[in-house]
Motif scaffolding. Structure first.
Motif, short mmCIF file in Angstrom:
data_model
loop_
_atom_site.label_atom_id
_atom_site.label_comp_id
_atom_site.label_asym_id
_atom_site.label_seq_id
_atom_site.Cartn_x
_atom_site.Cartn_y
_atom_site.Cartn_z
N HIS A 38 1.25 -1.07 0.36
CA HIS A 38 -0.26 -0.27 0.02
C HIS A 38 0.82 0.84 -0.29
O HIS A 38 0.47 2.31 -1.14
N GLU A 42 0.84 4.31 -3.22
CA GLU A 42 0.12 5.36 -2.69
C GLU A 42 1.64 6.25 -3.77
O GLU A 42 1.35 7.40 -4.26
N GLU A 120 -1.71 11.78 -2.08
CA GLU A 120 -1.19 10.92 -2.08
C GLU A 120 -0.03 10.35 -1.20
O GLU A 120 0.25 10.02 -0.65
N HIS A 123 -1.14 10.71 2.74
CA HIS A 123 -1.35 8.92 2.67
C HIS A 123 -0.15 8.02 2.64
O HIS A 123 -0.26 7.40 3.81
N GLU A 173 -7.22 3.38 -9.56
CA GLU A 173 -7.84 4.22 -7.86
C GLU A 173 -9.30 3.96 -7.60
O GLU A 173 -9.65 3.15 -6.65
N SER A 176 -8.71 0.76 -6.28
CA SER A 176 -7.78 0.70 -4.56
C SER A 176 -9.01 1.20 -3.66
O SER A 176 -9.29 0.76 -2.85
N CYS A 177 -10.04 1.91 -3.82
CA CYS A 177 -10.97 2.48 -3.43
C CYS A 177 -11.87 1.02 -2.75
O CYS A 177 -12.29 1.05 -1.68
N LEU A 198 -10.24 7.10 3.67
CA LEU A 198 -9.85 7.14 2.46
C LEU A 198 -10.16 6.79 1.12
O LEU A 198 -9.91 7.41 -0.13
N SER A 201 -11.54 10.19 -1.43
CA SER A 201 -10.03 10.81 -1.91
C SER A 201 -10.19 10.17 -2.73
O SER A 201 -9.96 10.59 -3.97
N GLU A 202 -9.78 8.74 -2.50
CA GLU A 202 -9.98 7.34 -3.30
C GLU A 202 -10.59 7.09 -4.94
O GLU A 202 -10.95 7.12 -5.88
N HIS A 205 -10.68 10.19 -6.99
CA HIS A 205 -9.46 9.81 -7.84
C HIS A 205 -9.68 9.69 -9.34
O HIS A 205 -9.57 9.82 -9.88
N TYR A 206 -10.69 8.77 -8.86
CA TYR A 206 -11.41 8.15 -10.30
C TYR A 206 -11.62 8.35 -10.96
O TYR A 206 -11.44 8.75 -11.94
#
Length: 255
Positions: A38, A42, A120, A123, A173, A176-177, A198, A201-202, A205-206
């Motif tokens: 992880h 990031e 990122e 994080h 992204e 990840s979410c 998280l 934000s994730e 991001h996507y």
């Protein structure tokens, strides 16, 4: 709130994380590799965003400032140089980015990717703090097949290459979410709170990656990206649902 964030992501992704991956990820003996991978993910997300800005959106001086911004994080991760606690002093970009002339999408790309990099890197530091709390020492981990498996399908000519990279970024992204969400119920409260924090934000991001891909395609080539999004969705789903002998945060079904 969590369900509202996850609904569009689960619609975007063509498969859910296999139960076998969750079963492997929640084992206490696998916590170090989950956190270490992880952590590196990031940094790689920040590097990917920086690459896009430098290649497509800014002048040389601005590109050099981006390199300098990430260097302490790269020195620590790849060369094991420096004290991780000092990285908190490097989380902010101190120079304004100057857009390249003649690229109508430059400012939008800069705005979205600079914010992504900031988040990122923050994080990244948060994962290091958690590793310190759990007594997990930093060590190098190899990269998984996941991002490489998607990027190998990126077209080789512009602006198609940029559009494809942005679509890949959207899938990375989003996945990840989704993984934070499926893993959160199976970890202790400290990690659960972190993973849930998280998600917002994730999820954004996507959406930022996908919005950029759509707007750049429209403004440069007039391309409808629907088919490319569907294509990479199939590639991504195959990587997630097929057997994988290298357990990582984005790996497939554990062998």
């Amino acid at each position: 709130m969590i369900e509202q964030l996850l609904q569009p992501i689960n619609q975007f992704l063509l498969c859910q994380t296999p139960v076998a991956w969750v079963d492997e990820a929640k084992k206490s003996e696998n916590l170090p590799v989950v956190l270490l991978d992880h952590l590196v993910c990031e940094l790689k997300a920040a590097q990917s965003a920086m690459y896009l800005i430098r290649k497509y959106a800014v002048d040389k001086d601005s590109g050099d400032a981006l390199l300098a911004w990430l260097k302490p994080f790269e020195d620590f991760t790849y060369r094991k140089q420096g004290d991780w606690k000092a990285l908190a002093d490097h989380e902010k970009l101190t120079k304004s980015m100057i857009p390249k002339s003649g690229a109508p999408y430059s400012q939008d790309l800069i705005d979205k990717m600079v914010l992504l990099i900031k988040e990122e890197l923050h994080h990244f530091y948060q994962v290091l703090e958690i590793m310190e709390e759990y007594g997990i020492a930093y060590e190098s981990v190899g990269s998984s097949r996941y991002a490489r498996g998607m990027l190998r399908h990126v077209r080789t000519y512009e602006p198609a290459a940029l559009i494809d990279k942005l679509i890949c970024g959207a899938y990375i992204e989003a996945r990840s979410c989704e993984r934070f969400a499926v893993l959160a119920p199976h970890v202790d409260k400290r990690l659960n709170d972190f993973y849930v924090s998280l998600l917002r934000s994730e999820a954004r991001h996507y959406q930022d990656y996908l919005t950029l891909a759509e707007s750049i395609a429209t403004s440069t080539s007039g391309e409808d990206i629907t088919e490319r999004v569907a294509f990479f969705g199939e590639v991504e789903a195959d990587l997630i649902s097929s057997s994988d002998d290298d357990f990582k945060f984005h790996s497939g079904v554990p062998v």
